[in-house]
Scaffold this active site. Structure first.
Site, PDB file in Angstrom:
ATOM      1  N   GLU A  49       8.318  -3.056  -0.077  1.00 44.68           N
ATOM      2  CA  GLU A  49       7.538  -4.267  -0.284  1.00 44.68           C
ATOM      3  C   GLU A  49       8.491  -5.444  -0.391  1.00 44.68           C
ATOM      4  OE1 GLU A  49       3.858  -6.233  -2.713  1.00 44.68           O
ATOM      5  OE2 GLU A  49       4.649  -4.328  -3.436  1.00 44.68           O
ATOM      6  N   CYS A 248       1.067  -5.234  -3.270  1.00 50.46           N
ATOM      7  CA  CYS A 248       0.178  -6.385  -3.489  1.00 50.46           C
ATOM      8  C   CYS A 248       0.391  -7.481  -2.460  1.00 50.46           C
ATOM      9  CB  CYS A 248       0.377  -6.936  -4.899  1.00 50.46           C
ATOM     10  SG  CYS A 248      -0.117  -5.792  -6.204  1.00 50.46           S
ATOM     11  N   ASN A 379      -4.681  -1.896  -0.397  1.00 52.41           N
ATOM     12  CA  ASN A 379      -3.539  -1.454  -1.189  1.00 52.41           C
ATOM     13  C   ASN A 379      -3.983  -0.681  -2.421  1.00 52.41           C
ATOM     14  OD1 ASN A 379      -0.918  -1.309  -2.425  1.00 52.41           O
ATOM     15  ND2 ASN A 379      -1.512  -3.036  -3.685  1.00 52.41           N
ATOM     16  N   GLU A 380      -4.386  -1.363  -3.475  1.00 47.26           N
ATOM     17  CA  GLU A 380      -4.886  -0.666  -4.663  1.00 47.26           C
ATOM     18  C   GLU A 380      -6.162  -1.335  -5.169  1.00 47.26           C
ATOM     19  OE1 GLU A 380      -1.552  -0.618  -7.377  1.00 47.26           O
ATOM     20  OE2 GLU A 380      -1.786  -2.731  -7.879  1.00 47.26           O
TER      21      GLU A 380
END
Length: 661
Positions: A49, A248, A379-380
Site C-alpha cells: 500500500e 484504504c 478493501n475492508e
C-alpha cells in the site's frame, strides 16, 4: 586471564545444561506419508500500500518531489534561495507556475524568469532529501521550452546542506517549443540528504516541466524503475502473490479521491497527480507533502508481480469511500462505471493485443498477457451497502470471466457484528475468498492460533490479508517491530499453515515505511534514502514463505495438534519438489525446551538443515544501526534414524529441514 575464560565457558555450559535439564520435554509425531491437503502457491505473499512514503519516495526510485508542479501548492518541494518570491522586482529571478486548463492530467508547468544568471537558482529538496551514492550514475530528464532562445544552458547539480557540489551536468535548451532533454550526473560522494540545484546561463524566460531524476541502477536496470534494494528484500521472500494498491488507499477519503487504475497507466507524464489519502490522516504524523505521481501504477504493479514470480492480486473500489472517513456511496444506479473498471482491468491484464485495453498493455511494452487470476472487490467495507454492491460486481465479473477468482471482504475487524453479518451474507452468496484483517496485541496472536481449526472446509477460503501484532495499540505511533510481536506472529502463522485447507493466502501489513515520513507502525520493511532493512517480522514471514512446502502434514503431541501446550506451537509440511520434510517450531516461553520430533513412514538422509531465529530480549528489534540483529542462523543438522532431538532456546522460531531418501 586464560584460566578465567575457561572457567566462564564451563560455567555457561553447566548453566545451559541446567536450563535444558529442567525444561519441559515434548515429543511430537509427524506422519510423512499422510498428506492432509496441498499448500497453495499463494499461501504467503506481500501486501503493498502507498502508505509511509512506500511508493513516491520509496519503492518508486524517482528522486524529484513534485516533478511536474502538480501538488496543491504547485511549488511545494522547490526552493528559490536567492529570490524574493513575493516580488517581481527581485535581483536574480523568480519561478512561477502556469496553469493550462486544456491539459486535464498535467496542467501546470514552471515558468522561470532569470534576471541575473549568476545569482538565480531553483532547488528541489527531494523526499526528505535525495539519497545518492559515490560514483553512482543518475539519469536526468526534463521538458523545456526556450521561446526567445535567450537561455543558453541549464546547469544541474547535486549539492549537500553546505551547498557543496556533489555532481554536475548541463543541458542546452535549443528548441523554442517543448522538447525533452536528457543528461546524466555522477555522484562524487555518498549523501542521504542531497538536493538538486538548477541554475542557468543567460537571462530571460524559460519554461520547465517533468523534471525527473532516477538512479541508473534500478531493479532489472529498468529506465525510471524501482529501488533495487527494496525489491531485493521482496524477491528474497519468494512471495506467492502481490496485493496492490492497498488498503484504504483503494477507497479514498471520498469517492473522488479513490484509486482509479485507468489514470495510472499509459505515458508517465499523462498520469494525473493526486493527494495521498494518508497525507493528513493522523494527527501524530501528518505529511502534507505526500502525493501520488502514479509513476508506480497498475502496469508497474503487474510487472513487479511477474518479476517476483507472484500472482497479481489487484483490489478495486466497489463504490464506497472509506467508512472511517466520509463513507460516501455511489448510488446503485450509478455503479456501472465502477463495475466496468473491473471488467476492463481483467482485459488490460489478460486481453489480447487486439482488445482495447490489451493494446494499452502492449503499447506499454508487454504484449504477453499477465495471466491475472484474482481480483478483489472493495478493501475492508462492511454492512448491507457492501453486500449489495459486491453482488453486482460478482455477477458481472463471473458472467464475462468465470475463471477469475473474486476476493471479498469481512470488514476491518476479526470479530463483532459487522464481521458476523458480512460472513453470513458472503457464505450464502458462495463467495470464493474472504479477506480478514487483524491488528491486535501479541497475546491475541498467541491465543488465536486455533482461529481456523473449526472453519467450514466447504465454505469460502480465507485470505488473511492484513495482520500485524501491535506492541502498544492499533494506530499508536509508539508501536515497535519488536521480537515479541514477531514470534507471536510466528505462533499464529503455524495455525494458518495447519489450516491450509481453508487458508489460501496470507500477508503482513503494512509492507514498508520511510524512516522519516511514516504514518503507521509497525511495518515489515524500513528504509531511508540510502538503505533498507527487514524487521524481525520480515524474517519470520520470510522463514515461512521460503519453506512453505507443497503438502501439509499433521504434527501432534499425544495425538492432538501442538497449539500452545508448554508455550510451544508447530506446523509441518513436505516439499515434493525438493524432497524434504520441513518442521516449524515456535517456543514462546522464557525458558529453553527440549523437543523430540518422531518422523514416521519415511526414510531420511543423515544430514539436514537447522534454521533458528531468536533473541534473548522480547523488546529487541532490528534497526539501521543493527539491521540483522534478529536474523536467521543456519547450521547443519545430523539425525540418526527418524527422531530429531532439538533444544529450542527461549523466544525462538526454528525450522528443521530434512532430506527424504
Amino acid at each position: 586471564m586464560k584460566l578465567h575464560f575457561i572457567t566462564k565457558i564451563i560455567f555457561c555450559s553447566l548453566l545451559l545444561n541446567g536450563i535444558y535439564s529442567n525444561a519441559q520435554k515434548t515429543t511430537l509425531e509427524v506422519n510423512v506419508a499422510n498428506t492432509i491437503t496441498k499448500i497453495q502457491p499463494t499461501m504467503y505473499g506481500v501486501f503493498f500500500e502507498d502508505i509511509n512514503f512506500a511508493a513516491d519516495g520509496g519503492l518508486y526510485a524517482e528522486l524529484v518531489k513534485n516533478r511536474s508542479f502538480e501538488f496543491d501548492n504547485p511549488l511545494m518541494g522547490w526552493i528559490q534561495p536567492n529570490s524574493d518570491v513575493h516580488s517581481l522586482n527581485n535581483n536574480s529571478g523568480i519561478a512561477t507556475t502556469i496553469n493550462v486548463k486544456e491539459n486535464k492530467t498535467n496542467p501546470n508547468f514552471c515558468r522561470v524568469t532569470i534576471k541575473n544568471d549568476k545569482g538565480y537558482e531553483i532547488i528541489n529538496e527531494g523526499f526528505r532529501g535525495m539519497g545518492i551514492k559515490k560514483e553512482a550514475k543518475y539519469n536526468l530528464s526534463l521538458k523545456a521550452a526556450n521561446p526567445n532562445g535567450t537561455i543558453k544552458k541549464i546547469i544541474v547539480q547535486f549539492i549537500d546542506k553546505d551547498k557543496k557540489v556533489l555532481g554536475e551536468t548541463s543541458l542546452v535548451p535549443s528548441a523554442k517549443d517543448w522538447q525533452t532533454y536528457t543528461a546524466q550526473l555522477t555522484a562524487t560522494a555518498t549523501e542521504a540528504k542531497a538536493q538538486l540545484k538548477i541554475s542557468f546561463e543567460g537571462t530571460g524566460t524559460i519554461d520547465l516541466d517533468m523534471i525527473s531524476l532516477f538512479p541508473q541502477d534500478t531493479w532489472k536496470n529498468r529506465k525510471n524503475g524501482l529501488r533495487k534494494d527494496i525489491v531485493q528484500l521482496l524477491y528474497d521472500m519468494k512471495p506467492g502473490f502481490v496485493r496492490f494498491p492497498g488498503g484504504c488507499i483503494v477507497e479514498g477519503r471520498t469517492l473522488a479521491g479513490r484509486y482509479q487504475w485507468k489514470k495510472t497507466v499509459g505515458d508517465i507524464e499523462n498520469r494525473e497527480t493526486q493527494i495521498n489519502r494518508w497525507n493528513v490522516e493522523f494527527k501524530h504524523k501528518q505529511t502534507p507533502d505526500y502525493f501520488q505521481s502514479f509513476g508506480l501504477g497498475f502496469f508497474e504493479y503487474f510487472q513487479l508481480s511477474e518479476d517476483l514470480g507472484a500472482s497479481a492480486l489487484p483490489i478495486l473500489s466497489c463504490g464506497m469511500a472509506c467508512q472511517f472517513n466520509t463513507g460516501e456511496l455511489v448510488p446503485m444506479e450509478d455503479l456501472d462505471p465502477y463495475v466496468q473498471d473491473a471488467i476492463d482491468l481483467i482485459e488490460f491484464a489478460n486481453g489480447s493485443v487486439d482488445t482495447p485495453w490489451g493494446k494499452v498493455r502492449a503499447d506499454m511494452g508487454h504484449p504477453k498477457p499477465f495471466n491475472l487470476k484474482y481480483i478483489g472487490v472493495g478493501n475492508e467495507q462492511w454492512g448491507p451497502d457492501y453486500i449489495e454492491r459486491y453482488k453486482v460486481f460478482a455477477k458481472a465479473i463471473k458472467s464475462k470471466y468465470p475463471a477469475i477468482t473474486i476476493v471479498s471482504g469481512s470488514g476491518p475487524s476479526p470479530d463483532g457484528d459487522f464481521f458476523d453479518y458480512g460472513w453470513k451474507e458472503l457464505k450464502e452468496l458462495n463467495a470464493e475468498i474472504v479477506d480478514e484483517h487483524y491488528y491486535k496485541s501479541p497475546k491475541w496472536f498467541r491465543d488465536n492460533v486455533t482461529r481456523y481449526d473449526n472453519y467450514d472446509r466447504k465454505g469460502p477460503k480465507i485470505f488473511a490479508g492484513e495482520y500485524a501484532a501491535q506492541s502498544v495499540a492499533t494506530v499508536s505511533p509508539n508501536n515497535r517491530n519488536n521480537w515479541e510481536c514477531a514470534f507471536s506472529e510466528a505462533a499464529f502463522i503455524t495455525g494458518l499453515e495447519r489450516n491450509a485447507e481453508v487458508v489460501h493466502l496470507t500477508s503482513y501489513a503494512p509492507l514498508m515505511a520511510h524512516e522519516e515520513a511514516w504514518q503507521w507502525s509497525p511495518d515489515m520493511i524500513w528504509f531511508n534514502n540510502l538503505e533498507s532493512f527487514g524487521s524481525a517480522n520480515y524474517y519470520v514471514q520470510k522463514l515461512f514463505s521460503t519453506n512453505k512446502g507443497t503438502d501439509l502434514l499433521a504434527i501432534t503431541k499425544d495425538g492432538k495438534p501442538l497449539i500452545g501446550q508448554n508455550d510451544l506451537f508447530a506446523s509441518a509440511v513436505k516439499d515434493s519438489n525438493t524432497k524434504e520434510v520441513i518442521v516449524k517450531l515456535v517456543n514462546t516461553s522464557a525458558t529453553g525446551q527440549e523437543v523430540a520430533v518422531d518422523l514416521k513412514s519415511v526414510k531420511l538422509q543423515g544430514k539436514g538443515t537447522l534454521i533458528t531465529l531468536t533473541s534473548g530480549d522480547v523488546n529487541d528489534e532490528n534497526s539501521f544501526a543493527q539491521p540483522k540483529k534478529i536474523s536467521p542462523t543456519e547450521q547443519e543438522y545430523k539425525i540418526k534414524g527418524n527422531k530429531a532431538i532439538l533444544n529450542l532456546t527461549a523466544y525462538s522460531v526454528t525450522v528443521l529441514k530434512l532430506k527424504i531418501k
